[in-house]
Design an enzyme around this catalytic site. Structure first.
Site, PDB file in Angstrom:
ATOM      1  N   ARG A  51       0.775  -1.151   0.054  1.00  0.00           N
ATOM      2  CA  ARG A  51       0.003   0.077   0.005  1.00  0.00           C
ATOM      3  C   ARG A  51       0.839   1.270   0.112  1.00  0.00           C
ATOM      4  NH1 ARG A  51      -4.791  -0.245   2.229  1.00  0.00           N
ATOM      5  NH2 ARG A  51      -4.121  -2.254   2.953  1.00  0.00           N
ATOM      6  N   THR A  52       1.880   1.291   0.749  1.00  0.00           N
ATOM      7  CA  THR A  52       2.733   2.379   1.057  1.00  0.00           C
ATOM      8  C   THR A  52       3.186   2.709  -0.203  1.00  0.00           C
ATOM      9  OG1 THR A  52       2.532   2.109   3.276  1.00  0.00           O
ATOM     10  CG2 THR A  52       4.269   3.675   2.470  1.00  0.00           C
ATOM     11  N   LYS A  80      23.105  -8.983   0.901  1.00  0.00           N
ATOM     12  CA  LYS A  80      24.358  -9.514   0.693  1.00  0.00           C
ATOM     13  C   LYS A  80      25.309  -8.948   1.922  1.00  0.00           C
ATOM     14  CE  LYS A  80      24.115  -9.220  -4.460  1.00  0.00           C
ATOM     15  NZ  LYS A  80      24.197  -8.406  -5.497  1.00  0.00           N
ATOM     16  N   ARG A 101      11.282   2.218   3.692  1.00  0.00           N
ATOM     17  CA  ARG A 101      10.509   1.399   4.584  1.00  0.00           C
ATOM     18  C   ARG A 101      11.620   0.494   4.957  1.00  0.00           C
ATOM     19  NH1 ARG A 101       5.184   1.059   5.624  1.00  0.00           N
ATOM     20  NH2 ARG A 101       4.466  -0.309   6.976  1.00  0.00           N
ATOM     21  N   HIS A 129       6.090   6.995  11.023  1.00  0.00           N
ATOM     22  CA  HIS A 129       5.570   6.831   9.690  1.00  0.00           C
ATOM     23  C   HIS A 129       4.747   8.144   9.264  1.00  0.00           C
ATOM     24  CE1 HIS A 129       3.723   5.019   6.331  1.00  0.00           C
ATOM     25  NE2 HIS A 129       3.042   4.190   6.738  1.00  0.00           N
TER      26      HIS A 129
END
Lengths: 313, 142
Positions: A51-52, A80, A101, A129
């Site tokens: 969604r974000t 890695k 995120r 957020h």
């Protein structure tokens, strides 16, 4: 160059400016359709959040820009063993702005001090957020026409809900805002939020377990999902998960002009029948979120467009 | 108990009783080659009782931030040729780097080992420090 890691980095004036821009984008989308032409947004999503990520990507495309990035850590160099700092330095060479995120709290801040382009925090663990809070503020302002003199109810999981804590902090800076905190005793607002934000800023609030009793006085009802992943104990989750379910019947108790918000996804805390109610603002909230992300991308890229003041009339 | 004064060295005085060992560990005094004495529960007019640390090296560079964080009331005396040439009062520092570690299991410092653990003073009155990455509060009750 500026990043956005925590909502409180933005002054009330800057929030107003972003909301004015978002309103203008909604009214005149064509005016903004090419302002980011030739610019690239990197969406670095170290944990999935469709969604974000889609909201950021749609925002950049609607500004005429392009998007590159990854949607989970497995497809990035993090798998890695690359550090967040190195990833930020490398991606700064490819993109003009980064939306990140990350499951670890503080990762976007680490990126922001190492990147040479602006970084937007798209959510870091249970910490911040800020673009969700921007969406919440714009939803309230757009739906009710103001951010002052409001009685705002928060319902459900007030203990773990980071969106609740950030919105309380942001709204506490506006005059005449009162909070009604509705939750089971086990999921009450944490003491530090109560003390550091509400008590310090002398913001009036009350706590209750009874949603129906307080519903008539609310201008805004912010519903939250009780998240299974926050519980160590399945039994406790099952006991609390259905504590509050907003139904069409309960909505009859609410003011005629009010707004129901939810950061989504919902499970069963708002019954589907409420969706048809004009006060149900949670899907429009998704749209406002995209416009606020557009306004934010423009601000951080120093792109100024004159706002049409006539819309206010 | 009779305790000799030192000719050349550093005396950390007015340590809250019981915290001497903590200061010793935090300053990594176990790594020094010079003589170090920890005096516990020394009678004090002002404090009732206190701890004192004497270090036999006047040129030692100490982490005053670490000292100030643990006990802002400590005084640091530098002694040369039996004379106190410098007396410093430490205070709560604005920033602490690698003095304490963030205990939040979700903090980025738990996975990225090269990051310095930095805490900033959020409330001087209450003596509250917060991690610059995740805002987790550090407890001063070490």
């Amino acid at each position: 160059m500026r990043s956005l890691i925590d909502i409180l980095e933005l002054s009330v004036e800057e929030l107003d400016e972003l909301m004015n821009t978002a309103d203008d984008i909604m009214a005149h989308p064509a005016k903004y359709s090419e302002v980011c032409h030739g610019k690239k947004l990197a969406t670095l999503f170290f944990e999935p959040s469709t969604r974000t990520r889609l909201s950021f990507e749609a925002a950049m495309y609607e500004l005429g820009g392009n998007v590159l990035g990854f949607s989970e850590a497995a497809s990035s160099s993090a798998s890695k063993g690359e550090s967040v700092a190195d990833t930020a330095k490398v991606v700064s060479c490819y993109a003009d702005i980064i939306a990140m995120r990350h499951p670890k709290e503080g990762a976007p801040y680490v990126a922001s001090i190492n990147a040479t382009v602006p970084v937007i925090n798209g959510g870091d663990g249970g910490h911040n957020h800020p673009t969700q809070t921007l969406a919440d503020l714009e939803t309230i302002r757009h739906e009710l026409g103001r951010l002052t003199d409001l009685t705002v109810g928060f319902c459900g999981d007030l203990k773990f809900g980071r969106t609740v804590h950030s919105l309380i902090a942001a709204l506490s800076r506006y005059n005449g805002v009162k909070f009604v905190l509705i939750s089971p005793v086990e999921l009450r607002l944490p003491d530090y939020v109560r003390r550091d934000i509400l008590v310090t800023n002398r913001v009036p609030y009350k706590e209750t377990t009874d949603l129906e009793a307080v519903l008539p006085e609310l201008d805004v009802l912010y519903m939250t999902r009780i998240q299974k992943e926050r519980f160590f104990n399945e039994e406790e989750y099952l006991r609390l998960k259905d504590s509050y379910i907003l139904t069409a019947d309960k909505m009859k108790l609410a003011k005629e002009k009010m707004a129901v918000l939810h950061p989504l996804p919902r499970v069963n805390e708002i019954s589907v029948a409420v969706d048809k109610d004009p006060r149900a603002a949670y899907f429009r909230q998704v749209l406002y979120a995209k416009y606020m992300r557009m306004a934010l991308i423009m601000k951080l890229l120093d792109i100024a467009v004159e706002i049409d003041a006539k819309e206010e009339a | 108990m009779k305790i000799d004064s030192i000719k050349d060295g550093i005396v950390l005085d007015h340590i809250k009783a019981g915290r001497g060992m903590l200061i010793y560990q935090l300053l990594h005094l176990e790594e020094l080659d010079c003589s170090v004495a920890i005096l516990k529960n020394v009678p004090s007019k002002k404090m009732g009782k206190k701890d004192i640390i004497k270090i036999g090296d006047a040129d030692l560079q100490l982490d005053f931030n670490a000292i100030g964080y643990v006990d802002p009331d400590i005084t640091v005396n530098v002694i040369r040729n039996d004379v106190c040439v410098e007396k410093k009062h430490v205070a709560l520092p604005e920033e602490l780097e690698n003095v304490i570690k963030c205990k939040n299991p979700r903090c980025i410092t738990t996975t990225e080992q090269e990051l310095p653990h930095i805490f900033r003073l959020a409330d001087r009155h209450e003596g509250i420090y917060r991690c610059i990455y995740c805002d987790t509060k550090a407890s001063r009750h070490l």
